[in-house]
Write a protein that holds these residues in place. Structure first.
Motif, PDB file in Angstrom:
ATOM      1  N   THR A  12       0.809  -1.213   0.000  1.00  0.00           N
ATOM      2  CA  THR A  12       0.000   0.000   0.000  1.00  0.00           C
ATOM      3  C   THR A  12       0.848   1.272   0.000  1.00  0.00           C
ATOM      4  O   THR A  12       0.302   2.381  -0.017  1.00  0.00           O
ATOM      5  CB  THR A  12      -0.965   0.055   1.203  1.00  0.00           C
ATOM      6  N   ALA A  13       2.182   1.146   0.014  1.00  0.00           N
ATOM      7  CA  ALA A  13       3.039   2.336  -0.107  1.00  0.00           C
ATOM      8  C   ALA A  13       3.019   2.896  -1.519  1.00  0.00           C
ATOM      9  O   ALA A  13       3.307   4.082  -1.725  1.00  0.00           O
ATOM     10  CB  ALA A  13       4.474   1.997   0.298  1.00  0.00           C
ATOM     11  N   TYR A  14       2.709   2.065  -2.511  1.00  0.00           N
ATOM     12  CA  TYR A  14       2.588   2.484  -3.910  1.00  0.00           C
ATOM     13  C   TYR A  14       3.803   3.254  -4.405  1.00  0.00           C
ATOM     14  O   TYR A  14       3.681   4.253  -5.128  1.00  0.00           O
ATOM     15  CB  TYR A  14       1.298   3.291  -4.129  1.00  0.00           C
ATOM     16  N   LEU A  15       4.976   2.783  -4.011  1.00  0.00           N
ATOM     17  CA  LEU A  15       6.227   3.360  -4.515  1.00  0.00           C
ATOM     18  C   LEU A  15       6.458   2.900  -5.956  1.00  0.00           C
ATOM     19  O   LEU A  15       6.197   1.745  -6.296  1.00  0.00           O
ATOM     20  CB  LEU A  15       7.400   2.910  -3.646  1.00  0.00           C
ATOM     21  N   PRO A  16       6.992   3.776  -6.810  1.00  0.00           N
ATOM     22  CA  PRO A  16       7.328   3.352  -8.172  1.00  0.00           C
ATOM     23  C   PRO A  16       8.352   2.219  -8.144  1.00  0.00           C
ATOM     24  O   PRO A  16       9.270   2.235  -7.313  1.00  0.00           O
ATOM     25  CB  PRO A  16       7.927   4.618  -8.792  1.00  0.00           C
ATOM     26  N   PRO A  17       8.213   1.226  -9.023  1.00  0.00           N
ATOM     27  CA  PRO A  17       9.140   0.084  -9.025  1.00  0.00           C
ATOM     28  C   PRO A  17      10.602   0.494  -9.139  1.00  0.00           C
ATOM     29  O   PRO A  17      11.465  -0.084  -8.475  1.00  0.00           O
ATOM     30  CB  PRO A  17       8.688  -0.735 -10.235  1.00  0.00           C
ATOM     31  N   GLN A  18      10.890   1.502  -9.970  1.00  0.00           N
ATOM     32  CA  GLN A  18      12.280   1.911 -10.137  1.00  0.00           C
ATOM     33  C   GLN A  18      12.837   2.537  -8.854  1.00  0.00           C
ATOM     34  O   GLN A  18      14.037   2.398  -8.550  1.00  0.00           O
ATOM     35  CB  GLN A  18      12.428   2.880 -11.317  1.00  0.00           C
ATOM     36  N   THR A  19      11.988   3.205  -8.090  1.00  0.00           N
ATOM     37  CA  THR A  19      12.416   3.781  -6.813  1.00  0.00           C
ATOM     38  C   THR A  19      12.718   2.679  -5.802  1.00  0.00           C
ATOM     39  O   THR A  19      13.722   2.734  -5.078  1.00  0.00           O
ATOM     40  CB  THR A  19      11.326   4.711  -6.256  1.00  0.00           C
ATOM     41  N   GLU A  21      13.625  -0.350  -6.495  1.00  0.00           N
ATOM     42  CA  GLU A  21      14.852  -1.035  -6.919  1.00  0.00           C
ATOM     43  C   GLU A  21      16.088  -0.218  -6.564  1.00  0.00           C
ATOM     44  O   GLU A  21      17.090  -0.760  -6.067  1.00  0.00           O
ATOM     45  CB  GLU A  21      14.793  -1.298  -8.420  1.00  0.00           C
ATOM     46  N   ARG A  22      16.025   1.087  -6.808  1.00  0.00           N
ATOM     47  CA  ARG A  22      17.180   1.943  -6.539  1.00  0.00           C
ATOM     48  C   ARG A  22      17.567   1.940  -5.069  1.00  0.00           C
ATOM     49  O   ARG A  22      18.737   1.958  -4.715  1.00  0.00           O
ATOM     50  CB  ARG A  22      16.872   3.367  -7.003  1.00  0.00           C
ATOM     51  N   HIS A  23      16.560   1.884  -4.190  1.00  0.00           N
ATOM     52  CA  HIS A  23      16.821   1.937  -2.747  1.00  0.00           C
ATOM     53  C   HIS A  23      16.729   0.562  -2.080  1.00  0.00           C
ATOM     54  O   HIS A  23      16.806   0.478  -0.847  1.00  0.00           O
ATOM     55  CB  HIS A  23      15.845   2.897  -2.077  1.00  0.00           C
ATOM     56  N   ALA A  24      16.571  -0.485  -2.876  1.00  0.00           N
ATOM     57  CA  ALA A  24      16.481  -1.856  -2.355  1.00  0.00           C
ATOM     58  C   ALA A  24      15.393  -1.986  -1.295  1.00  0.00           C
ATOM     59  O   ALA A  24      15.585  -2.595  -0.239  1.00  0.00           O
ATOM     60  CB  ALA A  24      17.837  -2.299  -1.789  1.00  0.00           C
ATOM     61  N   ILE A  25      14.216  -1.423  -1.581  1.00  0.00           N
ATOM     62  CA  ILE A  25      13.070  -1.523  -0.681  1.00  0.00           C
ATOM     63  C   ILE A  25      12.231  -2.723  -1.082  1.00  0.00           C
ATOM     64  O   ILE A  25      11.923  -2.912  -2.265  1.00  0.00           O
ATOM     65  CB  ILE A  25      12.223  -0.237  -0.732  1.00  0.00           C
ATOM     66  N   THR A  26      11.852  -3.527  -0.107  1.00  0.00           N
ATOM     67  CA  THR A  26      11.015  -4.702  -0.352  1.00  0.00           C
ATOM     68  C   THR A  26       9.594  -4.415   0.109  1.00  0.00           C
ATOM     69  O   THR A  26       9.390  -3.920   1.222  1.00  0.00           O
ATOM     70  CB  THR A  26      11.551  -5.913   0.426  1.00  0.00           C
ATOM     71  N   ALA A  27       8.597  -4.722  -0.725  1.00  0.00           N
ATOM     72  CA  ALA A  27       7.191  -4.520  -0.370  1.00  0.00           C
ATOM     73  C   ALA A  27       6.489  -5.868  -0.251  1.00  0.00           C
ATOM     74  O   ALA A  27       6.501  -6.668  -1.192  1.00  0.00           O
ATOM     75  CB  ALA A  27       6.493  -3.651  -1.402  1.00  0.00           C
ATOM     76  N   VAL A  28       5.890  -6.107   0.897  1.00  0.00           N
ATOM     77  CA  VAL A  28       5.124  -7.335   1.131  1.00  0.00           C
ATOM     78  C   VAL A  28       3.680  -7.079   0.686  1.00  0.00           C
ATOM     79  O   VAL A  28       3.068  -6.092   1.112  1.00  0.00           O
ATOM     80  CB  VAL A  28       5.171  -7.717   2.619  1.00  0.00           C
ATOM     81  N   PRO A  29       3.117  -7.935  -0.177  1.00  0.00           N
ATOM     82  CA  PRO A  29       1.790  -7.636  -0.727  1.00  0.00           C
ATOM     83  C   PRO A  29       0.647  -7.951   0.233  1.00  0.00           C
ATOM     84  O   PRO A  29       0.661  -8.962   0.932  1.00  0.00           O
ATOM     85  CB  PRO A  29       1.715  -8.541  -1.960  1.00  0.00           C
ATOM     86  N   LEU A  30      -0.342  -7.045   0.260  1.00  0.00           N
ATOM     87  CA  LEU A  30      -1.620  -7.367   0.860  1.00  0.00           C
ATOM     88  C   LEU A  30      -2.463  -8.110  -0.166  1.00  0.00           C
ATOM     89  O   LEU A  30      -2.080  -8.220  -1.333  1.00  0.00           O
ATOM     90  CB  LEU A  30      -2.335  -6.097   1.322  1.00  0.00           C
ATOM     91  N   THR A  31      -3.608  -8.601   0.272  1.00  0.00           N
ATOM     92  CA  THR A  31      -4.456  -9.431  -0.584  1.00  0.00           C
ATOM     93  C   THR A  31      -5.827  -8.792  -0.753  1.00  0.00           C
ATOM     94  O   THR A  31      -6.393  -8.228   0.185  1.00  0.00           O
ATOM     95  CB  THR A  31      -4.625 -10.835   0.036  1.00  0.00           C
ATOM     96  N   VAL A  32      -6.339  -8.874  -1.977  1.00  0.00           N
ATOM     97  CA  VAL A  32      -7.701  -8.449  -2.290  1.00  0.00           C
ATOM     98  C   VAL A  32      -8.505  -9.699  -2.627  1.00  0.00           C
ATOM     99  O   VAL A  32      -8.048 -10.543  -3.406  1.00  0.00           O
ATOM    100  CB  VAL A  32      -7.724  -7.469  -3.471  1.00  0.00           C
ATOM    101  N   VAL A  33      -9.683  -9.817  -2.038  1.00  0.00           N
ATOM    102  CA  VAL A  33     -10.540 -10.984  -2.279  1.00  0.00           C
ATOM    103  C   VAL A  33     -11.752 -10.522  -3.080  1.00  0.00           C
ATOM    104  O   VAL A  33     -12.560  -9.714  -2.604  1.00  0.00           O
ATOM    105  CB  VAL A  33     -10.981 -11.640  -0.960  1.00  0.00           C
TER     106      VAL A  33
END
Length: 281
Positions: A12-19, A21-33
């Protein structure tokens, strides 16, 4: 790329993928049902698919990542060389994500500091970036946590929705407030306050509400250099026009992100969402 301190957030942080990758940030996904089918945000369901499901009034709910998913993430970053983890998440008032991360942190192979930012969207994303910038400069685990918490304390998020019905159905706003909005045919302006969604103002028309959203953002950004994000769901023209006006009115703005929210937030706001995040540097 390995870091001595890993930055973990959620989808839910909605960071751009390239950002990320550049900062080595990992996002754990939430789930939508949707119709009893569980889909990971960001990989298995798009904002467009979510909006279509909502417009067809299909049943949509959201759920947190499991503690096991967080545990696997913490193990992975430790195996990649991290000696500590800063784990930054959306408000615990909205989701059990923070609680799941806390459970997983207890048995992690390296120290994990879990932070309830009391934010969501790029309000959370800017906190993760603040922590990552400290780590990139060689800062410690404690310094990264402090930077994220300071950023969260100064960040504001305001948003407009076409209807309060989605927030009411998801339990994110009181039924009395939602009924009031419907009865008076007003357009609500909302804000994040203490990790909760609160009704800030009631405006008579959508155009006046969006104009007021712009004014609030300009007022909040007046104190110094800021980063700004404009979010939307199925309202790209509105978002682009608002972003253009903010560029003209905020010469001290350092960064402007314009993006569609993902399925988790969209499920609770509905199509037509327009939001502004103002985050002082």
């Amino acid at each position: 790329m390995s870091r001595h301190v890993a930055i973990v957030t959620d989808s839910t942080a909605y960071l751009p993928p390239q950002t990320m990758e550049r900062h080595a940030i990992t996002a754990v996904p939430l789930t939508v049902v949707v119709d009893d089918q569980a889909l990971e945000e960001g990989t298995e369901i798009s904002a467009r698919s979510l909006a279509q499901a909502l417009q067809k009034r299909r049943p949509v709910t959201t759920s947190r990542p499991s503690p096991e998913v967080f545990a696997a993430t913490y193990r992975a970053v430790a195996e990649a060389g991290a000696k500590g983890v800063v784990s930054l998440h959306l408000s615990a008032e909205f989701s059990g994500t923070y609680d799941a991360a806390v459970l997983a942190a207890k048995d992690a192979p390296v120290p994990v500091r879990v932070v309830d930012t009391r934010m969501v969207g790029m309000a959370l994303g800017f906190c993760a970036l603040a922590a990552a910038e400290v780590v990139d400069a060689g800062g410690s685990l404690d310094e990264a946590v402090a930077a994220a918490e300071k950023r969260a304390a100064g960040t504001s998020a305001f948003f407009y929705v076409d209807t309060l019905d989605y927030l009411r159905r998801g339990g994110r706003i009181g039924a009395a407030q939602a009924l009031l909005g419907s009865a008076l045919a007003v357009k609500p302006l909302l804000e994040l306050d203490g990790g909760r969604i609160e009704l800030r103002e009631k405006v008579r028309t959508a155009s006046k509400a969006i104009a007021r959203l712009e004014e609030i953002a300009v007022e909040r950004a007046a104190s110094g250099p800021v980063d700004v994000a404009v979010h939307h769901l199925s309202a790209p023209e509105r978002a682009a026009a608002l972003a253009d006006r903010l560029r003209e009115r905020l010469p001290g703005m350092k960064e402007l992100q314009v993006s569609e929210v993902g399925a988790v937030i969209g499920a609770h706001t509905g199509p037509g969402l327009l939001a502004v995040v103002v985050s002082p540097r």
